[in-house]
Design an enzyme around this catalytic site. Structure first.
Site, PDB file in Angstrom:
ATOM      1  N   HIS A  67       0.836  -1.208   0.000  1.00 20.41           N
ATOM      2  CA  HIS A  67       0.000   0.000   0.000  1.00 20.41           C
ATOM      3  C   HIS A  67       0.878   1.268   0.000  1.00 20.41           C
ATOM      4  O   HIS A  67       0.730   2.133  -0.867  1.00 20.41           O
ATOM      5  CB  HIS A  67      -0.914  -0.029   1.237  1.00 20.41           C
ATOM      6  CG  HIS A  67      -1.861   1.119   1.324  1.00 20.41           C
ATOM      7  ND1 HIS A  67      -3.166   1.063   0.883  1.00 20.41           N
ATOM      8  CD2 HIS A  67      -1.699   2.382   1.795  1.00 20.41           C
ATOM      9  CE1 HIS A  67      -3.767   2.232   1.080  1.00 20.41           C
ATOM     10  NE2 HIS A  67      -2.895   3.047   1.643  1.00 20.41           N
ATOM     11  N   GLU A  68       1.804   1.334   0.953  1.00 23.95           N
ATOM     12  CA  GLU A  68       2.660   2.533   1.031  1.00 23.95           C
ATOM     13  C   GLU A  68       3.573   2.613  -0.189  1.00 23.95           C
ATOM     14  O   GLU A  68       3.891   3.705  -0.672  1.00 23.95           O
ATOM     15  CB  GLU A  68       3.483   2.535   2.323  1.00 23.95           C
ATOM     16  CG  GLU A  68       2.662   2.514   3.618  1.00 23.95           C
ATOM     17  CD  GLU A  68       1.608   3.606   3.712  1.00 23.95           C
ATOM     18  OE1 GLU A  68       1.762   4.659   3.063  1.00 23.95           O
ATOM     19  OE2 GLU A  68       0.592   3.382   4.426  1.00 23.95           O
TER      20      GLU A  68
ATOM     21  N   HIS B 175       1.750   4.452  -2.865  1.00 22.41           N
ATOM     22  CA  HIS B 175       1.865   5.912  -2.675  1.00 22.41           C
ATOM     23  C   HIS B 175       3.237   6.402  -3.137  1.00 22.41           C
ATOM     24  O   HIS B 175       3.363   7.430  -3.796  1.00 22.41           O
ATOM     25  CB  HIS B 175       1.713   6.265  -1.182  1.00 22.41           C
ATOM     26  CG  HIS B 175       0.299   6.251  -0.674  1.00 22.41           C
ATOM     27  ND1 HIS B 175      -0.698   7.006  -1.237  1.00 22.41           N
ATOM     28  CD2 HIS B 175      -0.273   5.600   0.372  1.00 22.41           C
ATOM     29  CE1 HIS B 175      -1.845   6.820  -0.564  1.00 22.41           C
ATOM     30  NE2 HIS B 175      -1.611   5.960   0.416  1.00 22.41           N
TER      31      HIS B 175
ATOM     32  N   GLU C 191      -4.727   7.799  -3.004  1.00 18.32           N
ATOM     33  CA  GLU C 191      -5.254   6.552  -2.445  1.00 18.32           C
ATOM     34  C   GLU C 191      -5.536   5.547  -3.569  1.00 18.32           C
ATOM     35  O   GLU C 191      -5.403   4.332  -3.377  1.00 18.32           O
ATOM     36  CB  GLU C 191      -6.525   6.861  -1.640  1.00 18.32           C
ATOM     37  CG  GLU C 191      -6.888   5.841  -0.593  1.00 18.32           C
ATOM     38  CD  GLU C 191      -5.891   5.703   0.556  1.00 18.32           C
ATOM     39  OE1 GLU C 191      -5.020   6.578   0.737  1.00 18.32           O
ATOM     40  OE2 GLU C 191      -5.981   4.676   1.272  1.00 18.32           O
TER      41      GLU C 191
END
EC number: 3.4.17.19
Lengths: 495, 495
Positions: free
Chosen positions: B260-261, B264, B290
């Site tokens: 997830h990170e 980003h 997101e």
């Protein structure tokens, strides 16, 4: 007046904020930054440093200084004086010359790296010539009483002059070379290869942390990281970070390195809260700072009482091979004296001789008595004279240190002063405390408290020689170092 | 004109330097800072943020904007427009009100922590009332066309309005609640306890790094650290850092968190060099950001093709117990759907329902249709209505998120938008690439390049809905998310 004082303190707080941001940036660049982030970051540091410089030399700053200069508040007076000195020394350098100098510094450092790698002094020579010329010019802007070199010395060791050094250094040199001769004629031959056995990083780290804790290093106000070039850096007294380097084939690098940086850090961690957010919340000079790191590294870490009582602690973390090494052999090995080419690898006894070489050369350079082009030969001659060895190339000789490439003339003497201060401080401490007994106990709180009470808490609010006078009741006296080294090494080398 | 442009760019560069210093400071505070350093550091951050704010709202900035506003240079025009918007929105808030608000925020966050711990909404209520009042006042200063809440939404998702959300959200909600019912009636019951076996941190880390590298995360322009609350932060596109959290009893925390990170971070690392040192060198909105993290987390990390082809890779790092877990059981377990109280622990399907609860409540609050004191009851009623569960206390209910305590109204919708954007982007990507085939190959370069070409490189130089329109040839369309979830979960739960 109160309003002016308030505004002045606000300005100091802004400076402190920039200093903390700059320090964090430096720490990150040396420990954590990814490779591709370096270029942009250099510009950020440059920008922040310029903002700080603008505040330090602003008209507003001068206004506050003028209004507050005759205050009765002793601490405020010291702060104002420090700001005035920074203001005046900065203002004396014309802006365009300073910019040119900063650019030269960064070019010279990069050329020096190349020249050192290639052992080719001629590449570096034209840059060094310009750096020397700039430093002479700046020294004249700043002014001096007797020797032009004093104006540079002042940047690192205010109050200590060429006159002082020229009394002290030859005396130390004579004693050291005579000691060295006796050591070289001794039948005792320490065996440092006993120490270079594989020692896992995580165990070295655990041992280092254990010793740091016993020294009183506050891990809630600092942290220990891993770098190629170990250092200590203060963001503020509540955030003083150290780094060390682990050589899995030689524990001395990390263990003595950590104790050394821990000594620097204790100084910064124990500066009085009253000085926070002022320019006095830092060590008072390079030499006093070095006295603190060397105190711990040598008077604790290389001390007989320490190993007598801590060898079991060491063996708890060390590999099994050390079981077979006797305490005596171990202690001798960590204190081997042997002339070598590289300053930062020198032992406790020959280290100061490396400094004398540099001091004499840079003083003569700044005074125009020698020329840059003659440095390599003069360097090698002095190495032969003081240490009895001649570097095989300029890589192991005149090109080894970054200091001159960064324009740092007047810096080297601080290292030798640190040794003398440390021995003198140790002597005074021993008059009040039984230092070896405290070391043997394994709890060094009393030592740390003594240093904090007498030295650390004052930060930059006392000058270096003021500290020495207040702590030892006399001025700089090299006899303590000479006596300490004589006693220690005559015991080890049995002469 | 060229001179003005030059001066304007210098000013932007100064802003970028402050932004990098602030970002580094935040990163350090969340990962490395020693406990006692926090207080002083908060003041440093405050100071740097104020300096940045001063530049953004300076008269000089306005001067440059006025001079350059009609430029023909398309990129310059976008930069100027962005600066103008920041300038105007900041200038519309009276300085004293802003200061009062900042103080209120930090008090409210601290009270909220306490209130959450004690599950006592009444402690927090007076602060939240003030925060709502401030946000209403600010929204009126900023202005809006139809709904006052739009003025706040604009801070996080410019171009998306209440009107848009009120068309889209109910449709999604209806589909999700109907899907949820089918899932709850299914005879398939995933067994997540299969996944919670001891999994050493170092193996989780190695697996996470392996996946990050395959995603194309550039470790020379970033780093991975360990924190309690994982995050990604950009200092500049060449230094984008991520953190993760290791739960040795549940690898999902670290592995899905890192993906997830990493999503980003890929966005920030691949912003065009042309935008560096301008305010456009950042993600264009919370929602688009997101969409990038969720794309990788769900469309790669929770995807059937991924596990079909990567289960062996996983088992290379995972503990032996996983040998006994079949691929089908494993895939079902990582995709279990189950209503729960805490938003950040919600699964891919129920997550958006949590957002709807918050959106409806905060929109009604800002519009004055409900009162702060009624929030706990309304929250619980909506949770019961949408998810079929009632929080046992306000700790698991209205007090769980920090957003409102920080005054962040209008933020929550971005999370749900991120899901919709991601599904819509995934659909478009699939028209050009065989996404599952690329994932199966283990080399995701083509996916990263597609995202960089179509989204990342533009940074903030395109608005969120402009990105969506350019990439997908239509505006926000929730059908893609609904179809994706329907297909995926009807397969898993066999309905």
């Amino acid at each position: 007046m109160e309003k002016v004082e308030q505004a002045f303190k606000e300005l100091l707080k802004e400076q402190a904020a920039y200093r903390e941001a700059i320090a964090l940036t430096h720490w990150d660049m040396r420990t954590k930054i990814p490779k591709k982030g370096v270029q942009q970051r250099s510009e950020v540091v440059g920008f922040l440093a310029e903002k700080l410089h603008q505040l330090e030399t602003s008209d507003k700053m001068k206004e506050y200084i003028d209004s507050l200069q005759h205050t009765d508040d002793e601490l405020l007076k010291k702060i104002v004086d420090d700001c005035l000195e920074t203001y005046e020394r900065s203002r004396k350098i014309p802006t365009d010359e300073f910019k040119e100098y900063v650019m030269l510094q960064s070019q010279a450092e990069s050329v020096w790296q190349d020249a050192r790698e290639k052992a080719d002094f001629s590449m570096f020579q034209p840059y060094l010539e310009k750096l020397v010329a700039f430093n002479k010019k700046f020294a004249n802007y700043w002014g001096y009483e007797e020797n032009i070199y004093d104006a540079l010395l002042h940047n690192y060791e205010p109050g200590v002059t060429t006159k002082v050094l020229d009394e002290v250094f030859p005396k130390v040199r004579k004693s050291l070379t005579s000691l060295l001769k006796k050591i070289q004629n001794s039948s005792v031959t320490p065996e440092p290869s006993l120490l270079t056995v594989p020692f896992p990083k995580k165990d070295q780290e655990a041992l280092s942390i254990e010793i740091l804790k016993r020294m009183g290093y506050d891990f809630e106000a600092g942290r220990l990281d891993d770098t190629i070039h170990p250092f200590a850096i203060s963001l503020n007294p509540n955030d003083v970070r150290i780094t060390t380097r682990y050589d899995e084939k030689d524990f001395r690098m990390a263990v003595f390195g950590t104790i050394h940086e821990g000594g620097h850090a204790l100084y910064e961690q124990n500066i009085s809260e009253k000085l926070v957010n002022t320019p006095l919340a830092t060590g008072t000079s390079m030499g006093i700072h070095e006295s603190q790191s060397l105190f711990w590294e040598n008077f604790l870490g290389r001390n007989e009482a320490f190993w007598n009582s801590h060898y079991d602690l060491f063996k708890k973390y060390a590999p099994k091979q050390f079981e077979k090494v006797s305490l005596e052999d171990f202690y001798q090995a960590v204190n081997e004296v042997k002339p070598s080419f590289i300053r930062i690898e020198a032992d406790e006894l020959t280290y100061c001789l490396h400094i004398m070489v540099r001091y004499e050369l840079e003083k003569a350079l700044i005074n125009g008595e020698i020329e840059v082009k003659d440095l390599p030969q003069l360097w090698n001659e002095k190495m032969e004279e003081y240490l009895g060895i001649t570097p095989p190339s300029d890589r192991e000789g005149v090109l080894q240190d970054i200091h001159w490439a960064g324009g740092d003339f007047g810096y080297f003497p601080s290292y030798a002063l640190g040794y003398m201060y440390a021995a003198q401080i140790h002597h005074s401490m021993n008059e009040e405390l039984d230092v070896d007994k405290i070391i043997s106990s394994g709890n060094y709180t009393d030592i740390k408290q003594w240093l904090s009470k007498n030295i650390h808490q004052y930060g930059k609010s006392k000058k270096p020689l003021e500290i020495i006078n207040d702590v030892t009741n006399e001025s700089l006296n090299p006899d303590y170092l000479i006596n300490y080294l004589t006693e220690k090494y005559s015991n080890i080398y049995k002469f």
